[in-house]
Every structure is written in C-alpha cells, then in structure tokens.
Design an enzyme around this catalytic site. Sequence first.
Site, PDB file in Angstrom:
ATOM      1  CB  SER A  17     -45.359  21.465  40.312  1.00  6.45           C
ATOM      2  OG  SER A  17     -44.652  22.218  39.349  1.00  6.45           O
ATOM      3  CG  HIS A  42     -42.949  17.835  40.677  1.00  6.71           C
ATOM      4  ND1 HIS A  42     -42.624  16.514  40.433  1.00  6.71           N
ATOM      5  CD2 HIS A  42     -43.205  18.391  39.473  1.00  6.71           C
ATOM      6  CE1 HIS A  42     -42.682  16.289  39.125  1.00  6.71           C
ATOM      7  NE2 HIS A  42     -43.023  17.421  38.515  1.00  6.71           N
ATOM      8  CG  ASP A  44     -42.272  20.618  36.809  1.00 12.09           C
ATOM      9  OD1 ASP A  44     -42.205  19.404  36.529  1.00 12.09           O
ATOM     10  OD2 ASP A  44     -43.241  21.125  37.409  1.00 12.09           O
ATOM     11  CG  MET A  46     -39.961  22.575  31.624  1.00 12.11           C
ATOM     12  SD  MET A  46     -41.486  23.441  31.255  1.00 12.11           S
ATOM     13  CE  MET A  46     -42.590  22.694  32.473  1.00 12.11           C
ATOM     14  CG  HIS A  75     -40.833  16.091  35.644  1.00 14.41           C
ATOM     15  ND1 HIS A  75     -42.113  16.565  35.398  1.00 14.41           N
ATOM     16  CD2 HIS A  75     -40.509  15.330  34.562  1.00 14.41           C
ATOM     17  CE1 HIS A  75     -42.529  16.110  34.232  1.00 14.41           C
ATOM     18  NE2 HIS A  75     -41.572  15.374  33.693  1.00 14.41           N
ATOM     19  CG  MET A  77     -40.367  17.687  31.433  1.00 12.64           C
ATOM     20  SD  MET A  77     -41.685  18.814  31.931  1.00 12.64           S
ATOM     21  CE  MET A  77     -41.029  19.362  33.506  1.00 12.64           C
ATOM     22  CG  MET A 146     -45.816  13.577  31.749  1.00  7.36           C
ATOM     23  SD  MET A 146     -45.457  14.656  33.141  1.00  7.36           S
ATOM     24  CE  MET A 146     -46.282  16.177  32.670  1.00  7.36           C
ATOM     25  N   GLY A 151     -44.613  20.754  29.574  1.00  8.39           N
ATOM     26  CA  GLY A 151     -44.124  22.037  29.091  1.00  8.39           C
ATOM     27  C   GLY A 151     -44.734  23.230  29.809  1.00  8.39           C
ATOM     28  CG  PHE A 152     -46.804  25.299  28.696  1.00  9.73           C
ATOM     29  CD1 PHE A 152     -46.127  26.514  28.668  1.00  9.73           C
ATOM     30  CD2 PHE A 152     -46.745  24.471  27.583  1.00  9.73           C
ATOM     31  CE1 PHE A 152     -45.406  26.893  27.544  1.00  9.73           C
ATOM     32  CE2 PHE A 152     -46.029  24.850  26.451  1.00  9.73           C
ATOM     33  CZ  PHE A 152     -45.363  26.072  26.428  1.00  9.73           C
ATOM     34  N   GLY A 153     -47.555  24.640  33.138  1.00 14.61           N
ATOM     35  CA  GLY A 153     -48.490  24.421  34.228  1.00 14.61           C
ATOM     36  C   GLY A 153     -49.879  24.880  33.815  1.00 14.61           C
ATOM     37  N   GLY A 154     -50.863  24.555  34.627  1.00 20.40           N
ATOM     38  CA  GLY A 154     -52.209  25.085  34.434  1.00 20.40           C
ATOM     39  C   GLY A 154     -53.014  24.461  33.314  1.00 20.40           C
ATOM     40  CG  ASP A 184     -46.399  16.489  36.659  1.00 19.64           C
ATOM     41  OD1 ASP A 184     -47.122  17.468  36.887  1.00 19.64           O
ATOM     42  OD2 ASP A 184     -45.191  16.575  36.363  1.00 19.64           O
ATOM     43  N   GLY A 185     -50.041  16.784  36.313  1.00 17.82           N
ATOM     44  CA  GLY A 185     -50.729  17.618  35.322  1.00 17.82           C
ATOM     45  C   GLY A 185     -52.231  17.689  35.560  1.00 17.82           C
ATOM     46  N   GLY A 186     -52.707  18.873  35.903  1.00 17.88           N
ATOM     47  CA  GLY A 186     -54.146  19.066  36.068  1.00 17.88           C
ATOM     48  C   GLY A 186     -54.738  18.389  37.284  1.00 17.88           C
ATOM     49  N   GLY A 206     -49.412  21.862  40.770  1.00 16.09           N
ATOM     50  CA  GLY A 206     -48.776  23.171  40.689  1.00 16.09           C
ATOM     51  C   GLY A 206     -49.784  24.277  40.911  1.00 16.09           C
ATOM     52  CB  SER A 207     -52.103  25.951  38.549  1.00 10.42           C
ATOM     53  OG  SER A 207     -52.658  24.770  38.011  1.00 10.42           O
TER      54      SER A 207
END
Length: 229
Positions: A17, A42, A44, A46, A75, A77, A146, A151-154, A184-186, A206-207
């Site tokens: 991402s 990916h 994102d 928003m 993606h 959002m 998700m 809304g946020f990475g990390g 997607d996420g973490g 992402g992160s």
Amino acid sequence: MLIDDTHAMTIYRIAPSILSADFARLGEEVRNVVAAGADMIHFDVMDNHYVPNLTIGPLVCEAIRPHVQVPIDVHLMVKPVDRIIPDFAKAGANLISFHPEGSEHIDRSLQLIRDCGCKAGLVFNPATPLQVLENVMDKLDLILLMSVNPGFGGQSFIPHTLKKIAAVRRLIDESGRDILLQVDGGVKIDNIAEIARAGADTFVAGSAIFGKPDYTAVINAMRAALATV
Ligand code: DX5
Ligand code: ZN
C-alpha cells in the site's frame, strides 16, 4: 488421466500500500517496490467523508501508471463511489474495490466498474456483515476484508478478522468462482502465514514494507513465511 487438483498450490500475492510511501518520490517508490517483488500496487483513496482522512485521487494514479507494469489495485474509501469510478479506470486502474456503505446501489456500482474495463471488488470493514455477498458473487473478482478500521496506515491487525476470512474462503470455494481474497490492515511478516492459513491469498501491507529500509528483504521474508503454510 487422473488429475488431482485437491492439493493445488495457492498463488499468494503481495500488494504494498503506497499510503506509507514517500509521496515526494512516489514514482521511484513504486518502481522500487515492484523491483522488490510486489505483485500489485495497492492505492488507498480516502475522502475525509466516508473515512476521516484525505489521500490521493485519479491524477496520482495516472502519474504512477507509466512507472509500473503490475496491476494498480484501487481501494476506494469514498462516498459516493459511482462518479469517481470512470475517472480511475481512465487513470489506468486495473482493479477497483469499494465499501458497500459507499454505494446506494451496490450491484450497479460493481457493473459500472466492469463496464469501465476493470476488475471489481467489495470491501468489508471489521464490523460490516457479509450478507450482501449472497447476491453479488457473480459480479466480483475480489473480496477485501479490512483487518483494521479504514482511514489510517500503521494500525494493529484485529484478530477476530481471522474467522471472517475463513467464512469468506468457504463462500468463495462454494461458489467455484475465481475471486481473490484480500486482507488489508496490520499485515506483517510475523502474522502473514496465520492470515494465509485462515484463507487469504492476497495481502496488503503498507507500513510493514514502505516503513522499512529494504523492501526486498521484507517481501522475501513474507514469501518465506507463506511458504510454510
Ligand atoms: C487503511 C488502508 C490500508 C493501509 C494499510 O485504511 O486501507 O491499505 O494502508 O496499512 P498498514 O499495512 O500499515 O496497516
Ligand atoms: Zn487499503
């Protein structure tokens, strides 16, 4: 000849991402992450309305398009979704996914994505029920679960997502359709195998990738973890 495909290897895809990339050097960032082994980018989007953050739109998609050959996985959002879908298709997106809460007419939005020549996906937040899938499996190329609130990475992976991944895996297998199951996420090196065991085949990170100095090392470590599944 008997062909036993019950043990067919799952093809795993890693989708970095760019939310965590250095936006001042975005062309270089996407080239580097593809050289490091990324299967898709990916992207994102928003809108500070559907989610409490504001990121990038079709102009940025168009700007990175010439830098990479791999699919760009958009993606959305955003709410509403329909007006912006053709713009992303023109900007070179290959896959466009949206949240059911972002569309008044989900079937129509999925059809619009396909009519624009892209593959279509639907995204479920951690607390969004899956019922809508019953009526749209034939219009889906991807289901994105998700594992954080968007809304946020990390953010940290929400563990109860694993059950939902397993439930969607069953639905996809029962449908017999060729639908990617993306998470997607973490997603990190140390949980990617567990997420794959639950049934995911496509991993947004992402992160875990852009936050690190050596993208190749991270992607190789993710693939090594996936090889143990
Ligand atoms: C969150 C985005 C994710 C995010 C993932 O709303 O959809 O794609 O960038 O970032 P990490 O991998 O850092 O959780
Ligand atoms: Zn995303």
